[in-house]
Design an enzyme around this catalytic site. Structure first.
Site, PDB file in Angstrom:
ATOM      1  N   ARG A   1       1.423  26.274   1.189  1.00  0.00           N
ATOM      2  CA  ARG A   1       2.725  25.678   1.561  1.00  0.00           C
ATOM      3  C   ARG A   1       2.057  24.079   2.092  1.00  0.00           C
ATOM      4  O   ARG A   1       1.023  23.984   2.292  1.00  0.00           O
ATOM      5  CB  ARG A   1       3.442  26.137   2.568  1.00  0.00           C
ATOM      6  CG  ARG A   1       4.124  27.627   2.354  1.00  0.00           C
ATOM      7  CD  ARG A   1       5.241  27.480   1.284  1.00  0.00           C
ATOM      8  NE  ARG A   1       6.003  28.843   1.268  1.00  0.00           N
ATOM      9  CZ  ARG A   1       5.559  29.805   0.186  1.00  0.00           C
ATOM     10  NH1 ARG A   1       4.476  29.711  -0.465  1.00  0.00           N
ATOM     11  NH2 ARG A   1       6.235  30.871   0.214  1.00  0.00           N
TER      12      ARG A   1
ATOM     13  N   GLY B   1      -1.514   6.700   5.362  1.00  0.00           N
ATOM     14  CA  GLY B   1      -2.753   5.943   5.291  1.00  0.00           C
ATOM     15  C   GLY B   1      -2.920   5.508   3.913  1.00  0.00           C
ATOM     16  O   GLY B   1      -3.556   6.110   2.936  1.00  0.00           O
TER      17      GLY B   1
ATOM     18  N   ASP C   1      -2.179   3.034  10.245  1.00  0.00           N
ATOM     19  CA  ASP C   1      -3.416   3.272   9.398  1.00  0.00           C
ATOM     20  C   ASP C   1      -4.809   2.905   9.806  1.00  0.00           C
ATOM     21  O   ASP C   1      -5.659   3.409   9.481  1.00  0.00           O
ATOM     22  CB  ASP C   1      -3.116   2.322   8.017  1.00  0.00           C
ATOM     23  CG  ASP C   1      -2.153   2.821   7.403  1.00  0.00           C
ATOM     24  OD1 ASP C   1      -1.085   3.952   7.836  1.00  0.00           O
ATOM     25  OD2 ASP C   1      -1.696   2.285   6.192  1.00  0.00           O
TER      26      ASP C   1
END
Ligand code: F6P
Length: 336
Positions: free
Chosen positions: A260, A165, A122
């Protein structure tokens, strides 16, 4: 040493570097199994040259990991007792905000001899420019975005890519810039659904039939409520929120463009570290071994500019490092 929290490419490279430098000084090295759980439950394994051989390119962690929080388990006394009983002199804790948060408290409250190494895909730890593992995650996401471009072009679709994240959008912003995303949604600088859909519409009106939208799993989508289930550090499982899926549905409904979603999930944490992460992990490992050898506890190896320095664990874990506005503005220059 121990590895705690989510696994991350480069953990084994740190283990190797800490061990190699410590062996060269005549120290014995012990691995603690499964993060803080290993200290609570006295799970140790000796590490010798044989155990650390071949580790540099290997993903995951040979020590195992967990999200165990000794402060939640009434486990602090066991951590201190097991450490003492084993006759240990120093602990290298390799982890992110949670694992190093425990290290910070143990040092502050018990003068526990610990040094830290900043790990997380992250990239949200303070006092260091980069954590190892981030570069690999960004590489994987960028490659995925490149691939999604070609299938999106074939079908004239909007493609939503959900990346990890937990609290910050570092992976989304960096891979989004690298992959040429048309909209990027992150928790720190949230743009509304109206703005995002407007950006997409504007593109399509200009004759672009394809849009790539990168969304960070922590983005607060209007109307999305969190799962109540939390881990021992109080974090909700963001993968269960389905922000990408909900976002794709919303975009399709509002714009009428076929949309999508791809959720990259743990693929971002798996496999071999990039050369950059191998080098960073190695430099961090050597620094952590030096700090432990010198008895310089309560410190964490950190990268500032291109130099490895040490910073206080307290400073590193006081608050999260969020994406600055200047970074988001770079990404935003290419929206729509
Ligand atoms: O902190 C690293 C991280 O990969 C986050 O990006 C993500 O939210 C979380 O871990 C996922 O955790 P777990 O592997 O426990 O599902």
């Amino acid at each position: 040493m121990l590895t705690g929290g989510g696994d991350c490419p480069g953990l084994n490279a740190v283990i190797r570097a800490v061990a190699r430098r410590s062996f060269s000084r005549g120290h014995e090295v012990l691995g603690v199994r499964e993060g803080w759980r290993g200290l609570v439950e006295a799970k140790f394994e000796p590490l010798g040259p044989r155990e650390i051989s071949g580790l540099l390119p290997r993903g995951g962690t040979i020590l195992g990991t967990s999200r165990t929080n000794p402060y939640k388990l009434d486990g602090v006394e066991s951590v201190l007792a097991n450490f003492e009983r084993e006759g240990l002199d120093a602990l290298v804790a390799i982890g992110g905000e949670d694992t190093l948060g425990v290290a910070t408290r143990l040092y502050a409250e018990h003068d526990f001899p610990v040094v830290g190494v900043p790990k997380t895909i992250d990239n949200d730890l303070s006092a260091t420019d980069y954590t190892f593992g981030f570069d690999t995650a960004v590489f994987i996401c960028t490659e995925a975005i490149d691939r999604l471009h070609t299938t999106a072009e074939s079908h004239n679709r909007v493609m939503v890519v959900e990346v990890m994240g937990r609290h910050t959008g570092w992976i989304a912003v960096t891979s989004g810039i690298a992959g040429g995303a048309d909209v990027i949604l992150i928790p720190e600088h949230p743009i509304s659904m109206d703005e995002a859909c407007e950006d997409i519409r504007r593109r399509h009106e200009r004759g672009k039939d394809v849009s790539i939208v990168v969304v960070s799993e922590g983005y607060e989508l209007e109307g999305l409520t969190d799962e109540p289930e939390t881990d021992e550090f109080g974090h909700v499982r963001l993968s269960e929120r389905g922000v990408g899926t909900r976002l794709a549905r919303e975009i399709e409904e509002r714009t009428g463009y076929e949309t999508r979603v791809t959720v990259l999930g743990h693929v971002q944490r798996g496999g071999s570290p990039t050369p950059r992460d191998r080098v960073l992990a190695t430099r961090y490992g050597l620094k952590a071994a030096d700090l432990a050898h010198e008895g310089n506890f309560g410190r964490m190896a950190a990268l500032q500019g291109d130099t490895i320095v040490d910073v206080s664990l307290e400073e590193a874990t006081r608050e999260l490092k969020t994406v600055p506005k200047e970074w988001y503005d770079v990404a935003r220059a290419f929206f729509g």
